[in-house]
Design a protein around this motif. Structure first.
Motif, PDB file in Angstrom:
ATOM      1  N   LEU A  33     -37.542 -57.725   8.058  1.00 21.83           N
ATOM      2  CA  LEU A  33     -37.007 -58.737   7.149  1.00 21.83           C
ATOM      3  C   LEU A  33     -36.337 -58.029   5.987  1.00 21.83           C
ATOM      4  O   LEU A  33     -36.909 -57.096   5.403  1.00 21.83           O
ATOM      5  N   LEU A  34     -35.132 -58.463   5.637  1.00 23.00           N
ATOM      6  CA  LEU A  34     -34.310 -57.780   4.645  1.00 23.00           C
ATOM      7  C   LEU A  34     -33.983 -58.736   3.494  1.00 23.00           C
ATOM      8  O   LEU A  34     -32.947 -59.398   3.499  1.00 23.00           O
ATOM      9  N   PRO A  35     -34.853 -58.832   2.490  1.00 25.18           N
ATOM     10  CA  PRO A  35     -34.601 -59.760   1.380  1.00 25.18           C
ATOM     11  C   PRO A  35     -33.277 -59.489   0.674  1.00 25.18           C
ATOM     12  O   PRO A  35     -32.645 -60.420   0.152  1.00 25.18           O
ATOM     13  N   GLU A  36     -32.840 -58.227   0.675  1.00 28.96           N
ATOM     14  CA  GLU A  36     -31.591 -57.898  -0.010  1.00 28.96           C
ATOM     15  C   GLU A  36     -30.385 -58.528   0.674  1.00 28.96           C
ATOM     16  O   GLU A  36     -29.357 -58.763   0.039  1.00 28.96           O
ATOM     17  N   VAL A  37     -30.495 -58.816   1.964  1.00 23.52           N
ATOM     18  CA  VAL A  37     -29.402 -59.491   2.665  1.00 23.52           C
ATOM     19  C   VAL A  37     -29.330 -60.955   2.244  1.00 23.52           C
ATOM     20  O   VAL A  37     -28.258 -61.476   1.911  1.00 23.52           O
ATOM     21  N   ASP A  38     -30.463 -61.631   2.262  1.00 23.54           N
ATOM     22  CA  ASP A  38     -30.451 -63.039   1.884  1.00 23.54           C
ATOM     23  C   ASP A  38     -30.108 -63.238   0.415  1.00 23.54           C
ATOM     24  O   ASP A  38     -29.570 -64.287   0.042  1.00 23.54           O
ATOM     25  N   ALA A  39     -30.394 -62.239  -0.400  1.00 24.33           N
ATOM     26  CA  ALA A  39     -30.017 -62.333  -1.815  1.00 24.33           C
ATOM     27  C   ALA A  39     -28.506 -62.409  -1.984  1.00 24.33           C
ATOM     28  O   ALA A  39     -28.011 -63.000  -2.953  1.00 24.33           O
ATOM     29  N   LEU A  40     -27.766 -61.826  -1.039  1.00 24.15           N
ATOM     30  CA  LEU A  40     -26.310 -61.866  -1.111  1.00 24.15           C
ATOM     31  C   LEU A  40     -25.753 -63.267  -0.909  1.00 24.15           C
ATOM     32  O   LEU A  40     -24.678 -63.593  -1.407  1.00 24.15           O
ATOM     33  N   VAL A  41     -26.460 -64.092  -0.147  1.00 18.17           N
ATOM     34  CA  VAL A  41     -25.900 -65.378   0.277  1.00 18.17           C
ATOM     35  C   VAL A  41     -26.642 -66.579  -0.306  1.00 18.17           C
ATOM     36  O   VAL A  41     -26.208 -67.717  -0.114  1.00 18.17           O
ATOM     37  N   ALA A  42     -27.743 -66.334  -0.995  1.00 16.91           N
ATOM     38  CA  ALA A  42     -28.649 -67.422  -1.386  1.00 16.91           C
ATOM     39  C   ALA A  42     -27.962 -68.520  -2.184  1.00 16.91           C
ATOM     40  O   ALA A  42     -28.324 -69.700  -2.045  1.00 16.91           O
ATOM     41  N   ASP A  43     -26.978 -68.177  -2.982  1.00 21.74           N
ATOM     42  CA  ASP A  43     -26.353 -69.169  -3.854  1.00 21.74           C
ATOM     43  C   ASP A  43     -25.035 -69.712  -3.305  1.00 21.74           C
ATOM     44  O   ASP A  43     -24.346 -70.475  -3.997  1.00 21.74           O
ATOM     45  N   LEU A  44     -24.683 -69.350  -2.089  1.00 20.96           N
ATOM     46  CA  LEU A  44     -23.414 -69.788  -1.522  1.00 20.96           C
ATOM     47  C   LEU A  44     -23.574 -71.128  -0.811  1.00 20.96           C
ATOM     48  O   LEU A  44     -24.577 -71.357  -0.124  1.00 20.96           O
ATOM     49  N   PRO A  45     -22.603 -72.018  -0.948  1.00 23.01           N
ATOM     50  CA  PRO A  45     -22.723 -73.333  -0.308  1.00 23.01           C
ATOM     51  C   PRO A  45     -22.813 -73.248   1.214  1.00 23.01           C
ATOM     52  O   PRO A  45     -23.467 -74.073   1.854  1.00 23.01           O
ATOM     53  N   GLY A  46     -22.184 -72.244   1.813  1.00 20.76           N
ATOM     54  CA  GLY A  46     -22.254 -72.088   3.256  1.00 20.76           C
ATOM     55  C   GLY A  46     -23.661 -71.817   3.738  1.00 20.76           C
ATOM     56  O   GLY A  46     -24.044 -72.246   4.839  1.00 20.76           O
ATOM     57  N   PHE A  47     -24.441 -71.122   2.932  1.00 23.10           N
ATOM     58  CA  PHE A  47     -25.830 -70.840   3.295  1.00 23.10           C
ATOM     59  C   PHE A  47     -26.642 -72.125   3.315  1.00 23.10           C
ATOM     60  O   PHE A  47     -27.425 -72.372   4.240  1.00 23.10           O
ATOM     61  N   ALA A  48     -26.441 -72.959   2.308  1.00 19.29           N
ATOM     62  CA  ALA A  48     -27.154 -74.237   2.257  1.00 19.29           C
ATOM     63  C   ALA A  48     -26.793 -75.107   3.461  1.00 19.29           C
ATOM     64  O   ALA A  48     -27.669 -75.746   4.068  1.00 19.29           O
TER      65      ALA A  48
END
Length: 332
Positions: free
Chosen positions: A13-28
């Motif tokens: 599991l790579l938290p640093e990857v999800d940190a890149l996208v967490a605030d993007l509307p596409g992720f939601a």
């Protein structure tokens, strides 16, 4: 000297990857699709399960202790498929795969000789795939993990030809591991999204590679299919019949579909000793590799025990336990 025991299906599991996208509307939006496909009950159970396993997914010392307890010498570690983020635009996708490759390499570098890694490529942007593969190899990874499809693209899409060519040229490993199933809400109860969805996606993806001629054009591809290749190896007779009986089914590939199974590799994670024996009958004992899906709940805590339950001949047992993977990964 005792042969190595090699697990080719283990995740980080790579938290640093999800940190890149967490605030993007596409992720939601992607999370909404995942929620719809899985259903609320499955998401609740999965959320708790993953949280409990974070140390095993992120801490190398915990991973090594678990490997020792399982009798596993080497793991081939791939990012959690939740990191694919195939919804991302080109700029975001570039950041995601680079961060994933670098973080996976750093994780594995903490245990040289015991952990070997795979990176990611953005399948939704075929033009980036070769560069992403090369970046993974530059980090010291052995290849990349891919899903069964990307939005609007099957693995038979001609746009992937340069990627298959480069993977073949470099000898990179490709680990086919689905994430999500396009049967959508039909599978949104009882965890059918995984129990039915994953083997279905494996079978569809492998069929695209076979029937489109990708494996004819790239016979030296080193592709490992997770979950024993799903439904395809044990139901390949139907594909063979169609190839023989129908001109449309046989138009894209040169040989009987079952013959291509012996060009691929499959992990042993089928959860049933009878199915494992059937898999070996279909593809050959030299094409099956030990897999645990460490550390997720749909894996096995005792991969060697699960293999032993199939009561294979000693030569086949030793090959699947680690001999085949040691040769494929070029381990000494």
């Amino acid at each position: 000297m005792t042969p190595l025991t090699v697990d080719v299906h283990a995740h980080v599991l790579l938290p640093e990857v999800d940190a890149l996208v967490a605030d993007l509307p596409g992720f939601a939006a992607a999370r909404e699709v995942e929620a719809r496909r899985n259903g609320p009950a499955a998401l609740a159970v999965s959320g708790t399960m993953v949280r409990e396993r974070v140390p095993r997914l992120t801490d190398v010392s915990v991973r090594l202790a678990a490997m020792d307890a399982q009798g596993v010498d080497v793991q081939l570690v791939s990012p959690s498929p939740s990191h694919y983020h195939y919804w991302a635009d080109e700029e975001t996708a570039e950041k995601v795969h680079r961060r994933a490759n670098e973080a996976t390499a750093a994780h594995c570098a903490q245990a040289p000789g015991r952990l070997f890694g795979l990176g990611l490529v953005p399948l939704q942007h075929p033009a980036l795939a070769v560069r992403a593969l090369e970046h993974a190899l530059e980090q010291g990874l052995l290849g990349v993990e891919i899903s069964s499809h990307a939005p609007g693209r099957e693995l038979s899409d001609p746009a992937y030809e340069p990627f298959w060519s480069r993977a073949e040229e470099t000898g990179a490993l490709l680990f086919l591991h689905p994430f999500g199933c396009t049967l959508d809400e039909r599978l949104d109860r009882w965890y059918l999204s995984n129990t039915v969805g994953q083997p279905t996606e494996n079978a569809v993806a492998l069929s695209h590679l076979i029937f489109s001629g990708v494996l004819d054009r790239h016979p030296e591809l080193k592709l490992i299919a997770a979950h024993g290749g799903g439904y395809l190896p044990t139901h390949i007779g139907r594909s063979d019949h169609a190839w023989t009986a129908r001109s449309d089914a046989g138009a894209g590939c040169a040989h009987l579909p079952s013959s291509y199974l012996k060009r691929l590799w499959f992990d042993s994670l089928v959860h049933d000793p009878h199915v494992l024996r059937a898999l070996i009958t279909a593809v050959g004992a030299d094409r099956v590799l030990l897999g645990s899906d460490y550390p997720f709940d749909m894996g096995t805590e005792d991969p060697v025990g699960a293999l032993r339950a199939a009561r294979l001949p000693d030569t086949d047992f030793d090959a699947v336990r680690g001999g085949n993977a040691a040769a494929l990964l070029r381990l000494t």
